[in-house]
Each structure stands twice: as structure tokens, then as C-alpha cells.
Scaffold this active site. Structure first.
Site, PDB file in Angstrom:
ATOM      1  N   ALA A 133     -12.395 -60.028  28.549  1.00 42.26           N
ATOM      2  CA  ALA A 133     -13.129 -60.667  27.451  1.00 42.26           C
ATOM      3  C   ALA A 133     -12.865 -62.167  27.417  1.00 42.26           C
ATOM      4  O   ALA A 133     -13.800 -62.978  27.404  1.00 42.26           O
ATOM      5  CB  ALA A 133     -12.731 -60.026  26.119  1.00 42.26           C
TER       6      ALA A 133
ATOM      7  N   GLU B 214      -5.828 -53.633  25.664  1.00 39.36           N
ATOM      8  CA  GLU B 214      -4.654 -52.889  26.120  1.00 39.36           C
ATOM      9  C   GLU B 214      -3.497 -53.001  25.135  1.00 39.36           C
ATOM     10  O   GLU B 214      -2.668 -52.091  25.030  1.00 39.36           O
ATOM     11  CB  GLU B 214      -4.249 -53.367  27.516  1.00 39.36           C
ATOM     12  CG  GLU B 214      -5.329 -53.017  28.530  1.00 39.36           C
ATOM     13  CD  GLU B 214      -4.970 -53.372  29.956  1.00 39.36           C
ATOM     14  OE1 GLU B 214      -5.536 -52.762  30.866  1.00 39.36           O
ATOM     15  OE2 GLU B 214      -4.134 -54.266  30.190  1.00 39.36           O
TER      16      GLU B 214
HETATM   17 MO1  MOS Z   1      -7.044 -51.936  33.634  1.00 37.40          MO
HETATM   18  S1  MOS Z   1      -5.655 -50.590  34.249  1.00 37.40           S
HETATM   19  O1  MOS Z   1      -6.461 -53.288  34.535  1.00 37.40           O
HETATM   20  O2  MOS Z   1      -8.572 -51.405  34.088  1.00 37.40           O
END
Ligand code: MOS
Length: 729
Positions: free
Chosen positions: A510, A690
């Protein structure tokens, strides 16, 4: 555009589009079923044939021969391509095992043949008729054994400082615990799938791939053809989570079979092959040794993790966060890698931290209890504004604030410090907290911006949207930069003919991709200003016009004389070395555990995230609640069951590999701190997708402990592990 000095005020700061919640611009295509995925192209080539792959039924050894006669005689079969007729091919830097070629079997379900037929059913039926003669060899399939072999080896990714052993031995309060996390599979909805079509010596593949640039690089190497002869398209991708970062066997087989049979060929990996043929998140064994003074200050911090992989593969970098998250002068931090002949271990969402935080943040909870300090406070006591052992500052670090705000909003003060104290009828109630941490990675990213004669803005970049919202935030960026409404922006993604972007991975997509679009729009603004004969720095782009002094010209009028096209790539230097760029947060969870059956229900979850400017709160929230749901999976249910005799993952389908859905969790809240990080990029944003996962599983585990008084150090926390230790009913 080289980004090497902190961002100053720029058009993005107007926040008319950026920072606003916008529904997905591709949403109507998704919900109407008209967004096409790789396997759904039926009309782009004549006579598309169907390939069905066969995976090796041994985990290690070689293929002596493949009898194709019965398959070739089966109805509808065009032919069979076997690994024995395909030479071993060059592998990209991210691949470990051969994808398709040669007689060697490196792991179970390595692709060894593909049957091509007129229909999917005919190909599948004929694949069952292939007769394979194997020469099996023994392999190493047990991480516990592999870990013992390397137990005395020096640490890799060593981030140790000071004298850990002495400091730990002398610490007034000590904790020495070992946690285990199992192998995980990405379990994305769309399987790996490719349609390959040749036109002379030019290859076009529609293939589910998160990284178009890496894809063409590695596919051209594998096929031994120039990169310019390969076109890779992936405008829509049905999830990836790292499983589609790299070229996999489906695309190699489809390209080779299409060549051999002179037909376009499409192949989707059947779910068992998605799990055993592609990559997975490797299991870990993590030893945490924490030593503190009586006030809870960390004097010794030890985190060692062991994982396994095929020869030449990398390890799970589960101690990554441990170099940065907590203070303490004496540290022993690093990893070991054992040898395993299981399928290839590789990146899965938040590789490193996702696993590492499962262990670290549960151990922090154990230590807080030992000290009699509230786990929120214990983390704040050990906060640091510089990288421990170095003096590198963080660009932004509002970790303590995330914990405090979260505790307040979640009602943390209702938690009983003593476990198994709160009860509602048959349910034991517990609350848990964990830190969230994930590094912020910066990747170069390119884009092309067009001002069309009708006044619309078109953005082209090979960036992918794996369900994350890339189309939307890129459209918002262009609208903001060019001063046009969102519906006058068209975004084209996922085509190797467009400038090479950061791609989707490591929560860098992003921020980096929109920064590349920012750079391209700066270049387009310059061209527009030049055409109207003014200085771009003095011009304002607003309400579909370029304005300067007392003048204003509609963009459509500027472009009426001919389309304007500009292209640029953002690159990052220097600031990435001067500052540690990370994202921080706190995860809170409340569970109810059935006092009799130990059934666990996740009742409430809260994530507080400090991750730079949030480009679109709606799509960012969706990322985070999806990640939180994934974290519940790794806490409570997800585990690839290893057959340590034959060397494969036995529960290789979505019936045996259980994942939670949002409906399993009644209440999920996300709070984003109002933060901008001018060190990170001109967007002043960072990754968040993440971060939403890292720490969640430990927060769930800590809540289960708080509810029951039972500490399970072997994920997932299933009923069989809880029941024997449960308090009297
Ligand atoms: Mo993520 S594991 O870098 O798609």
C-alpha cells in the site's frame, strides 16, 4: 523520484480523498462475479485445453519412469507432459525446489506430470491412469529430530548483544520456556492457477501472482526465453498471503504444455497440491529466556528459534521482532535451521513476526504473572525509543500509547489478575493482551499516469490487488494528486506491460505502490503545467482544473490537444538506514471457555494500530480484522499435520485444515492512532495488513490462560491440550 529526505507538505496532505473511507472501486465487479480470475479466461485464446497435474507420491527419491499409455488413450486426452522429458530449469532467487523438470523428487507432491485434455474432467480422469515407477529414499520429516541435529550450531540472523548468559544467570526473576508453532498453509480461496498461450515465441500467462515483476523475471529464466517475450497478467487475485509471491509449478507446466501441444492450456492446482506442492509457513520451536529485576525491567532477553526447510531453503525468521521490540542490554537472539524434506517452507503473511510473536508475547504474559505486574504495564516498563544495543531511533514508535488506549477502550480493568476467577454460568471468562509489531519495508515502485483527452486520469502499474484494496487506494492517490473526483480515475493493475511496482507482499504494497503513483502524478503535473506554460511548483490542481495566479484551465481542455503521459518510479535510500521503521500496536482479546468441555469462544477483539497515515480507514480496517481472524486461526485451530513417516501434510484440504471466519468472532474493533510518518514516504503511510496479525494469537492464548489457568505452549490450543489441566468443573 528518490525519497531520501523526510516528506514535507505535499498535495496528499489535503486529505480530500486520502485518509477518507472509500468503498472499493472494484467492489461492483467482485460482487457481480465479473472480476475475472486466472482460471476464468475462456475467450482470450482459441481451443483452450485443460491440464491436470500429478504430484509425486513419494517425498524424496527419483522418478524412474512414467507409463503414459493408458492416460494417452483415455477419452479427450490431447497428451501427457512428464517431468522426465522436461529438463531441470533455472530457479528464481526465491524458489528452493525444482518446479517441473528432471527425475529428482525433492518433496511430496512435487509436480511430475500433467495430462492435457479437452475438458477438466477428462484430464483429471486420465491423470489417475498414469503409472509411476519411483525409487524412494529416506528423508527427514520430523522437526524435533532436525532441531536436535543443529542444536549446537551458531545462531543465524544473530542479533545478540552484551553478555546474555551471565545476565540471565544473575537475574532475580527468570523464565525459561519453549513454545512450538506448527506448519501453516495460506488457505487462500483461489488456488494457484494459470492460463498459458503462445503466439510464436511470445508467451502470455494469466496467472495468480502477487509479484508481477518477480514473476516475469523467474518465468523467463525457467523457460530460457527473454523477459520481454513473457507477458504476465493478474488483474484480480483471490488471496495470496505469501503463497503466490513466487512462480510456482502451475505456470511452468502450463507454459511447457501449451508449447508442446500447440494449444493454450489452463491449470489450477487441486487443493492438495496447493498445500503439498507449493509453500507453507514452517513450524518453529522457540526458546524464550527472560530475566528481570524485581521491578520488571528486562536484564536478559533470550529468544532462539529453530525451524526446518529443504536444502537451500531459508528458515522462519521468528526472532525478527526480538531485536527491536523490548529494551534490555544483554540479549541472545537468533535462529537455527534444520534440514527437512517436507514441501518448501516460505513466506506466509508476516513471515517472521507472525510466528515469533506467538511465542514471545505469550512468554511476556508468563513473566508478567511471575512478577505480579499487569501485562500491559510490564510491556510499557520495557518500551524503548531506540533499537536495543544500537542507538538507531525509530521513525515513530507509539507502542505504549497503543497499549494504554487499548486497555482503556477494552475495559482491561475488569480483568482478574488471577486466572480462572471470572465465571458466567458454565463459561470461564478471560482477557489477554499482546503487543503488535511488524517492520515497515520499502520497495521501489513505478507507475504511469495518463491524462486522457476527456479529462480522466488513468493509472497503470503492475501492482496487484490480492483482495487488499490496491485499486481503491491507488485511485484515491491519483484523485488527490490531480485534483479530480474519484470516479474520473481509472486504475489498471496486474500487467507486466505496466511499470514495475512494489507488488503485494510484506505489508509494503500500500505505502510503496501509492508512493510510486504519487511520483508518476508529480511527473504528470509537471507535463500539464509545461503545456499551459506555467511553473509546476506554483500550480494548484483542484476541481478538475490546473490553477495558477489568476488563471485556471480545465484538465480536459489541456488534454484536448493530445493525451499526456508521465511515468516515474519511487526509490528509497538513506532514511531507511538512519531510522528503524516499524509499525506498532496492541491486541486485546476476551474469550469464554466452557468449564466442562474446554470449548473456546472468542468473544471480543480489539486492535490498536500505529502505522503511519491510514490511506483508507475502511479498507485498512478490513485488512486488520481479516488478520485478526487469521490470528485466531493460528491460536486455536490451524495446523498442518505432518506424516513424519512418509513426509507430507496429511490434512491437505479445507475440510481438514480448519480456518475461522469473521462470523466465529462476535465483535472486532480496530483503532488507528492518528499518525503520519514523514520518514517513511511522501504518503507518510506505512503497512498495516500484517501488523493486524502479529501478536493476535498470543493475545488469544493469554486470554485462554486468564480464563482457565492452563498454559498451552504448543499451538494450536485445542481442547485435548486444555482438558487434562482444566480446573474442577
Ligand atoms: Mo506476504 S507473506 O509478503 O504476501
Amino acid at each position: 523520484m528518490l525519497f531520501d529526505t523526510p516528506a514535507t507538505e505535499n498535495p496528499i496532505d489535503r486529505l480530500r480523498e486520502i485518509g477518507q473511507s472509500r468503498a472499493r472501486v472494484d467492489g461492483p465487479l467482485k460482487v457481480s462475479g465479473t472480476a475475472r480470475y486466472s482460471y476464468e479466461y475462456h475467450d482470450v485464446a482459441p481451443d483452450i485445453a485443460y491440464g491436470y497435474p500429478l504430484g509425486a507420491a513419494i517425498a524424496k527419491g527419483r522418478v524412474r519412469g512414467i507409463d503414459t499409455a493408458a492416460a494417452e488413450a483415455a477419452p479427450g486426452v490431447i497428451g501427457v507432459l512428464t517431468t522426465l522429458e522436461a529438463p531441470r530449469h533455472a530457479l528464481g532467487p526465491m524458489n528452493t525446489a525444482m518446479l517441473f523438470g528432471g527425475d529428482e523428487v525433492e518433496h511430496y507432491h512435487q509436480a511430475i506430470a500433467v495430462v492435457v485434455a479437452e475438458s477438466f474432467e477428462q484430464a483429471r480422469a486420465a491423470a489417475a491412469l498414469l503409472g509411476v515407477d519411483y525409487e524412494a529414499q529416506p528423508g527427514s520429516f520430523d522437526l524435533e529430530e532436525a532441531a536436535r541435529e543443529v542444536a549446537d550450531e551458531p545462531l543465524g540472523n544473530d542479533a545478540s548483544h552484551g553478555d546474555f548468559e551471565t545476565a540471565f544467570a544473575d537475574a532475580p526473576v527468570q523464565l525459561d520456556v519453549t513454545y512450538r508453532t506448527p506448519d501453516h498453509t495460506h488457505a487462500m480461496m483461489e488456488p494457484h492457477a494459470t492460463l498459458a498461450a503462445w503466439d510464436g515465441d511470445e508467451l502470455t500467462v494469466w496467472s495468480a501472482n502477487q509479484m508481477i515483476g518477480w514473476g516475469t523475471r523467474d518465468l523467463s529464466a525457467a523457460l530460457g526465453i527473454p523477459r520481454a517475450k513473457v507477458r504476465l497478467l493478474a488483474p484480480f487475485i483471490g488471496g495470496g498471503f505469501g503463497g503466490k509471491l513466487f512462480v510456482r509449478s502451475d505456470v511452468v507446466m502450463a507454459a511447457l504444455a501449451a508449447k508442446k501441444f500447440g494449444r493454450a492450456v489452463k491449470i489450477a492446482l487441486p487443493r492438495p497440491l496447493v498445500i503439498n506442492n507449493t509453500t507453507h509457513r514452517p513450524a518453529t520451536i522457540q526458546r524464550l529466556r527472560l530475566g528481570t529485576d524485581r521491578d520488571g525491567r528486562l536484564l536478559a532477553f533470550g529468544h532462539e528459534s529453530t525451524s526446518g526447510n529443504l536444502p537451500g531453503g531459508g528458515g522462519e525468521t521468528a526472532t525478527q521482532q526480538s531485536a527491536f521490540l523490548y529494551a534490555g542490554a544483554n540479549r541472545r537472539v537468533g535462529e537455527r535451521l534444520g534440514l527437512l524434506d517436507l514441501p518448501e517452507g516460505h513466506a506466509m503473511r508476516a513471515p517472521g513476526e507472525a510466528s515469533g510473536m506467538m511465542a514471545l508475547e505469550a512468554a511476556m504474559d508468563e513473566m508478567a504473572e511471575k512478577l505480579g505486574i499487569d501485562p500491559v504495564e510490564f510491556r510499557i516498563i520495557n518500551d524503548t525509543q531506540v533499537v536495543p544495543g544500537e542507538e538507531t531511533p525509530f521513525s515513530e514508535r507509539r507502542f505504549a500509547e497503543c497499549l494504554r488506549i487499548g486497555a482503556e477502550k477494552f475495559g482491561w480493568s475488569d480483568r482478574s489478575a488471577k486466572p480462572a476467577e471470572r465465571r458466567e454460568g458454565r463459561w470461564l471468562i478471560g482477557m489477554g493482551v499482546a503487543a503488535a509489531f511488524r517492520n515497515n519495508l520499502l520497495m521501489p515502485s513505478g507507475a504511469r499516469a495518463r491524462l486522457s483527452p476527456d479529462g480522466t486520469v488513468v493509472i497503470e502499474t503492475d501492482m496487484t490487488d490480492i483482495g487488499t484494496g490496491s485499486y481503491t487506494i491507488i485511485a484515491q492517490t491519483a484523485a488527490e494528486m490531480m485534483g479530480v473526483p474519484l470516479d474520473l480515475v481509472t486504475v489498471r493493475l496486474g500487467d507486466s506491460r505496466y511499470p514495475v511496482s512494489a507488488g503485494s507482499g510484506g505489508q509494503f504494497g500500500a505505502n510503496c505502490a501509492t508512493s510510486g503513483v504519487y511520483a508518476a502524478c508529480v511527473a504528470l503535473r509537471t507535463k500539464i503545467a509545461e503545456r499551459v506554460g506555467t511553473d509546476p511548483d506554483g500550480a494548484v490542481f483542484e476541481e478538475g482544473e490546473i490553477r495558477w495566479g489568476n488563471s485556471a484551465v480545465p484538465l480536459a481542455e489541456v488534454a484536448a490537444k493530445g493525451e499526456l503521459v508521465a511515468e516515474d518510479t519511487i526509490t528509497f535510500k538513506k532514511l531507511g538506514q538512519q531510522y528503524r521503521q516499524s509499525t506498532f500496536g496492541a491486541h486485546f482479546c476476551e474469550v469464554a471457555v466452557d468449564a466442562a468441555t474446554a470449548e473456546i469462544r472468542v468473544r471480543r477483539m480489539l486492535a490498536v494500530c500505529a502505522a503511519g497515515r491510514i490511506l483508507n480507514p475502511l479498507t485498512a480496517r478490513s485488512q486488520v480484522i481479516g488478520a485478526m481472524t487469521m490470528g485466531v486461526g493460528s491460536a486455536l485451530m490451524e495446523e498442518l499435520a505432518v506424516d513424519t513417516t512418509r513426509g507430507f501434510f496429511a490434512n491437505h484440504d479445507l475440510a481438514g485444515y480448519e480456518v475461522p471466519v469473521h462470523a466465529d468472532i462476535h465483535e472486532q474493533e480496530v483503532i488507528f492512532l492518528d499518525e503520519v510518518d514523514p520518514i517513511s514516504s511522501p504518503m507518510k503511510a506505512k503497512g498495516v495488513g500484517e501488523l493486524g496479525l502479529c501478536g493476535v494469537s498470543a493475545a488469544v492464548a493469554n486470554a485462554v490462560y486468564n480464563a482457565t489457568g492452563v498454559r498451552v505452549r504448543d499451538y494450536p490450543i485445542t481442547l485435548d491440550k486444555l482438558l487434562p489441566e482444566m480446573p474442577p468443573f
